[in-house]
Design a protein around this motif. Structure first.
Motif, PDB file in Angstrom:
ATOM      1  N   PHE A  57      53.607  21.542  11.272  1.00 40.41           N
ATOM      2  CA  PHE A  57      54.526  22.504  10.487  1.00 40.41           C
ATOM      3  C   PHE A  57      53.728  22.693   9.146  1.00 40.41           C
ATOM      4  O   PHE A  57      52.974  21.945   8.391  1.00 40.41           O
ATOM      5  CB  PHE A  57      55.717  21.440   9.995  1.00 40.41           C
ATOM      6  CG  PHE A  57      56.546  21.028  11.334  1.00 40.41           C
ATOM      7  CD1 PHE A  57      57.458  22.208  11.701  1.00 40.41           C
ATOM      8  CD2 PHE A  57      56.271  19.958  11.961  1.00 40.41           C
ATOM      9  CE1 PHE A  57      58.255  21.712  12.768  1.00 40.41           C
ATOM     10  CE2 PHE A  57      57.118  19.634  13.165  1.00 40.41           C
ATOM     11  CZ  PHE A  57      58.032  20.464  13.482  1.00 40.41           C
ATOM     12  N   SER A  58      54.168  23.826   8.657  1.00 41.93           N
ATOM     13  CA  SER A  58      53.599  24.328   7.289  1.00 41.93           C
ATOM     14  C   SER A  58      53.953  23.438   6.141  1.00 41.93           C
ATOM     15  O   SER A  58      55.151  23.084   6.075  1.00 41.93           O
ATOM     16  CB  SER A  58      53.649  25.748   6.992  1.00 41.93           C
ATOM     17  OG  SER A  58      55.036  26.032   6.702  1.00 41.93           O
ATOM     18  N   ASP A  59      53.117  23.442   5.301  1.00 44.70           N
ATOM     19  CA  ASP A  59      53.341  22.658   3.954  1.00 44.70           C
ATOM     20  C   ASP A  59      54.425  23.316   3.098  1.00 44.70           C
ATOM     21  O   ASP A  59      55.237  22.651   2.599  1.00 44.70           O
ATOM     22  CB  ASP A  59      52.250  22.767   3.026  1.00 44.70           C
ATOM     23  CG  ASP A  59      51.181  21.930   3.632  1.00 44.70           C
ATOM     24  OD1 ASP A  59      51.269  20.895   4.292  1.00 44.70           O
ATOM     25  OD2 ASP A  59      49.925  22.198   2.904  1.00 44.70           O
ATOM     26  N   GLU A  60      54.722  24.545   3.180  1.00 43.78           N
ATOM     27  CA  GLU A  60      55.874  25.520   2.383  1.00 43.78           C
ATOM     28  C   GLU A  60      57.028  24.863   3.104  1.00 43.78           C
ATOM     29  O   GLU A  60      58.079  24.799   2.494  1.00 43.78           O
ATOM     30  CB  GLU A  60      55.611  26.744   2.840  1.00 43.78           C
ATOM     31  CG  GLU A  60      56.808  27.594   2.114  1.00 43.78           C
ATOM     32  CD  GLU A  60      56.598  29.336   2.454  1.00 43.78           C
ATOM     33  OE1 GLU A  60      57.347  29.999   2.022  1.00 43.78           O
ATOM     34  OE2 GLU A  60      55.710  29.491   3.198  1.00 43.78           O
ATOM     35  N   LEU A  61      57.117  24.732   4.486  1.00 44.10           N
ATOM     36  CA  LEU A  61      58.295  24.125   5.041  1.00 44.10           C
ATOM     37  C   LEU A  61      58.733  22.793   4.802  1.00 44.10           C
ATOM     38  O   LEU A  61      59.628  22.840   4.323  1.00 44.10           O
ATOM     39  CB  LEU A  61      58.052  24.500   6.840  1.00 44.10           C
ATOM     40  CG  LEU A  61      59.621  23.958   7.432  1.00 44.10           C
ATOM     41  CD1 LEU A  61      60.569  24.737   7.407  1.00 44.10           C
ATOM     42  CD2 LEU A  61      59.094  23.712   9.081  1.00 44.10           C
ATOM     43  N   ILE A  62      57.695  21.967   4.880  1.00 44.93           N
ATOM     44  CA  ILE A  62      57.938  20.644   4.531  1.00 44.93           C
ATOM     45  C   ILE A  62      58.478  20.604   3.064  1.00 44.93           C
ATOM     46  O   ILE A  62      59.359  19.777   2.750  1.00 44.93           O
ATOM     47  CB  ILE A  62      56.752  19.833   4.696  1.00 44.93           C
ATOM     48  CG1 ILE A  62      56.496  19.657   6.266  1.00 44.93           C
ATOM     49  CG2 ILE A  62      56.996  18.205   4.116  1.00 44.93           C
ATOM     50  CD1 ILE A  62      57.585  19.190   7.207  1.00 44.93           C
TER      51      ILE A  62
END
Length: 465
Positions: A57-62
């Motif tokens: 999962f991307s850092d942006e999503l998390i």
């Protein structure tokens, strides 16, 4: 993929399967490799742990997965290796449906006072406490309808707008379409209600009882369950301006039948709560009232003590003579205060108590007059911690006695002509009672303030939300 509720996933029957769950983030923790997300969808007090491998999962999503955010998660339901939960989801896909700015979202992971939560009543259902309370409120509604339906009662809808004061106390909210800044007046200065919507003074109802009696005289056994209103300027932990009432009325019942019904009904509700709300009750007991479960069982284990008002006054006077101090006076003719009621229940008899045969001066006009001419066949059910939880009576079936009592209490014939009429055409003995729904919820949840068992409380100077 079709959504599955958390309460169903926690049963463990879908372990090994791909599932979808949607809910709101309670907390997120973890390290550089993995995130543990506690998700709740309102179906249960318990959260479901979502395990997210951060490599997927991307850092942006998390970064958007913060307390209060709404998520949709796909993944495999597996048995949990950690403590505190039996299953968890290994997430393969996460969609953020709605974010919650951590700088402004008021429900962060910390303790919040009940007073603070009342100020944000639009958000407090998202807390564990109020999720539990509102699920219990739902289950108690189901318990009430189930009880009466299974016993052949008809659910009857009494009007909310009324032209009569069932209690005779005058504490009613007026309903009008007249302009308050320029109210039309008659020549004598009084309000010209002829120009109002109903062409007469009308108010929000304080009780569906009077209309319920009319239905009982045709259908035999009915109950009402709906909102009622009282413009009583009482800013206490036990009073609301808007509250819900359950009011059964039964033809051919006397006071003894009424007491039997009240005891059986209230025990049914308490038993239902223990059978259907155990997780929520256990949570509330742990966090708010350690004695809650014992008190609920206490009500079920013993038959209710039945006594007259006169006997109750004698017990209280003896207690006072023995050194027991009461804030409010004790004498024959005085209305029992909550401290008196709780003394009888919690200390003297150590069981719920039903008090009957009150002085007529402190009860409503519709209660049947006893042969002594001084007392009426009223009854109050008294509970631990709460005091009065049910009030009822055998109703006066004699036309002339009822008319005279209404006159004594200042209730005009013109407002209740239809109610008096029922005593002229096929009158019959009948009885009923009223249970304040929020009083029942106070008892079942162990909460101390009635504002915390109704979603949006209406109290003096407060109609927010």
């Amino acid at each position: 993929m079709k959504r599955t509720k958390i309460i169903e996933l926690l049963r463990g029957e879908l372990v090994g399967q791909q599932v979808n769950v949607k809910g709101w983030v309670r907390t997120r923790r973890g390290n550089k490799a993995v995130a543990f997300i506690a998700l709740n969808d309102g179906s249960t007090i318990h959260n479901l742990q979502v395990v997210a491998d951060l490599a997927n999962f991307s850092d942006e999503l998390i970064s958007k997965i913060t307390t209060g955010a709404a998520l949709s998660v796909d993944g495999q339901l597996v048995s949990s290796q950690g403590q505190g939960q039996s299953v968890e989801i290994q997430a393969s896909q996460i969609e953020v449906l709605g974010t919650a700015d951590p700088q402004t979202y008021p429900l962060q992971k910390k303790g919040h006072s009940l007073e603070f939560l009342r100020e944000i009543a639009h958000l407090r259902p998202r807390t564990n406490t109020f999720g539990a309370i509102y699920r219990i409120r739902h289950q108690m509604s189901i318990a009430i309808h189930t009880y009466f339906h299974e016993r052949g009662f008809i659910y009857f809808h009494a009007p909310i707008i009324t032209g009569s004061d069932a209690e005779g106390a005058g504490q009613m909210f007026q309903v009008t379409t007249l302009p308050l800044e320029a109210t039309p007046r008659l020549q004598d200065g009084s309000v010209d209600y002829g120009q109002d919507f109903f062409a007469r003074p009308t108010s929000l109802t304080v009780s569906g009882q009077l209309e319920g009696e009319m239905a009982a005289m045709a259908l035999g056994a009915i109950y009402t369950f709906g909102p009622t209103f009282r413009a009583e300027n009482s800013n206490t932990a036990r009073h609301l301006a808007e509250f819900w009432m359950i009011e059964p009325e039964v033809a051919f019942y006397d006071i003894n039948d009424n007491m039997d019904l009240a005891e059986d009904f209230i025990k049914h509700c308490v038993r239902w709560a223990l059978d259907h709300c155990w997780d929520d009750i256990q949570f509330l007991s742990e966090h708010f009232d350690k004695e809650l479960i014992d008190r609920l069982r206490f009500v079920l284990e013993k038959p209710f003590k039945r006594m007259t008002y006169t006997e109750g006054i004698e017990v209280l006077e003896q207690a006072k003579a023995a050194g027991r101090k009461f804030e409010f006076p004790v004498y024959w003719g005085a209305d029992l205060a909550s401290e008196h009621e709780r003394y009888l229940v919690e200390e003297h008899y150590q069981r719920p108590v039903i008090v009957t045969d009150y002085p007529k001066e402190i009860k409503s006009f519709y209660m049947k007059l006893n042969d002594d001419g001084k007392t009426v066949r009223g009854m109050d059910v008294l509970f631990p911690k709460i005091g009065e939880i049910i009030g009822g009576s055998e109703r006066e079936a004699d036309y002339e006695k009822l008319r005279l009592r209404a006159e004594e209490m200042g209730v005009p014939d013109k407002d209740i002509w239809w109610y008096l009429d029922s005593r002229r055409y096929g009158t019959a003995p009948h009885a009923g009672f009223g249970l304040g729904f929020e009083r029942l919820l106070l008892f079942v949840t162990g909460m101390a303030n009635i504002r915390d068992v109704i979603p949006f409380p209406r109290t003096p100077r407060n109609a927010e939300f």
